[in-house]
Design a protein around this motif. Sequence first.
Motif, PDB file in Angstrom:
ATOM      1  N   ARG A 210     -13.382 -21.720  -1.471  1.00 30.15           N
ATOM      2  CA  ARG A 210     -14.707 -21.533  -2.052  1.00 30.15           C
ATOM      3  C   ARG A 210     -14.989 -22.678  -3.013  1.00 30.15           C
ATOM      4  NH1 ARG A 210     -14.590 -20.195  -7.284  1.00 30.15           N
ATOM      5  NH2 ARG A 210     -12.638 -19.363  -8.156  1.00 30.15           N
ATOM      6  N   GLY A 211     -16.261 -22.936  -3.212  1.00 24.55           N
ATOM      7  CA  GLY A 211     -16.629 -23.971  -4.153  1.00 24.55           C
ATOM      8  C   GLY A 211     -16.389 -23.518  -5.576  1.00 24.55           C
ATOM      9  N   ARG A 267     -14.691 -31.668  -4.310  1.00 24.74           N
ATOM     10  CA  ARG A 267     -14.200 -30.533  -3.536  1.00 24.74           C
ATOM     11  C   ARG A 267     -14.622 -30.638  -2.072  1.00 24.74           C
ATOM     12  NH1 ARG A 267     -16.874 -26.098  -0.533  1.00 24.74           N
ATOM     13  NH2 ARG A 267     -15.120 -24.727  -0.063  1.00 24.74           N
ATOM     14  N   HIS A 268     -13.657 -30.391  -1.174  1.00 23.93           N
ATOM     15  CA  HIS A 268     -13.918 -30.351   0.259  1.00 23.93           C
ATOM     16  C   HIS A 268     -13.626 -28.944   0.771  1.00 23.93           C
ATOM     17  CE1 HIS A 268     -14.173 -34.772   0.482  1.00 23.93           C
ATOM     18  NE2 HIS A 268     -13.199 -34.749  -0.418  1.00 23.93           N
ATOM     19  N   PRO A 269     -14.311 -28.523   1.836  1.00 18.70           N
ATOM     20  CA  PRO A 269     -14.044 -27.183   2.367  1.00 18.70           C
ATOM     21  C   PRO A 269     -12.650 -27.108   2.985  1.00 18.70           C
ATOM     22  CG  PRO A 269     -15.480 -28.395   3.840  1.00 18.70           C
ATOM     23  CD  PRO A 269     -15.353 -29.226   2.605  1.00 18.70           C
TER      24      PRO A 269
END
Length: 365
Positions: A210-211, A267-269
Amino acid sequence: MSITPDAVDVVVIGAGQAGLSAAHHLRRRGFVPAGEGGEHSFVVLDADERPGGAWQHRWESLRMGTVNGIYELPGFPVPPADAGVPARDALPPYFAAYEERFDLRVRRPVRVRSVSRADTDPQGRLIVDTDRGSWAARYVINATGTWTQPYWPYVPGRETFRGRQLHTANYVSREEFAGKRVVIVGGGVSALQLLDEIADVAETFWVTRRGPDWKRGEWTTASRIEALDGVEQRVRAGLPPGSVISVTGDIWAPWVQRAHDKGVLVRHPMFTRVEADGVRMPDGTLEHADVILWATGFRPAIAHLAPLGLRTPEGGIRVANGRSIDEPRLFLIGYGPSQSTIGANRAGRDAVRAIVREQAGALVG
């Protein structure tokens, strides 16, 4: 030939923050270490060979300036230490001094195999079986925490990776990653601290499920208590505890600011699978990796409680105010909200208060 278990009022399992807090409060209330012949007795069992709880296993770069003072045990402040000293060097001697100061007589190394009921009497004893004998207790205070149970989420293909994979439980120093490309998995405090640290010597690629939900401001005692109350609601319902960050959101701490300033707080998924040379992203691209660092947290170390049959269909144990709802002779103070150091101190005190109240009531009755 069966051996009769040693009788004791309270068995404390684990001598980390929560266990030592409980032992301290037992001492204050007149309980004495088993074998001394007092009216009320207790024993503390610890699987580690030395004092220090989980602190002795932390990575070298976790410094005293990062842990913010909330680790103090009740009744004995931590001696002053330079902010640059590794916590794993400074805190175990403090734990050892604490055990000696309050004469807690911790028995180690002792590995608990199981906790079970002696019979069907709900007022009877619980049997604590270990690799060094057995104990028959009126109450068990389980304070085993989570450090021995690192969580590795399954992702397809993880076993095919040709590089190195490790969990934060096995992390030692950023120097072992110098010049490599490191995929860091996780959104908690440890993941962000290590992102900041490793980025100084390696190329990093940060992924989370999650972000982040950034909360500006300080990570204060008040905000921690608010977060613990949120986790308390989960364990009362028998749900797995979850993380404190899932309740609080992500605090914009100094290490987060540093990672941001370095340009690595991107941030990357979460990737969909692991391949021999890297991780496959949701858009189909392959991100090369030499190392995958799983900063994915821990799960409660409670397998030894299985004979009590307390797990709910959701996978948790129903706990209210640090006490098992379905087995009132059992307190879980390294579980749920008491996984944190401030929660551990409070839970140790409250467990002993409840035991003393009940024993006093039994004498009156």
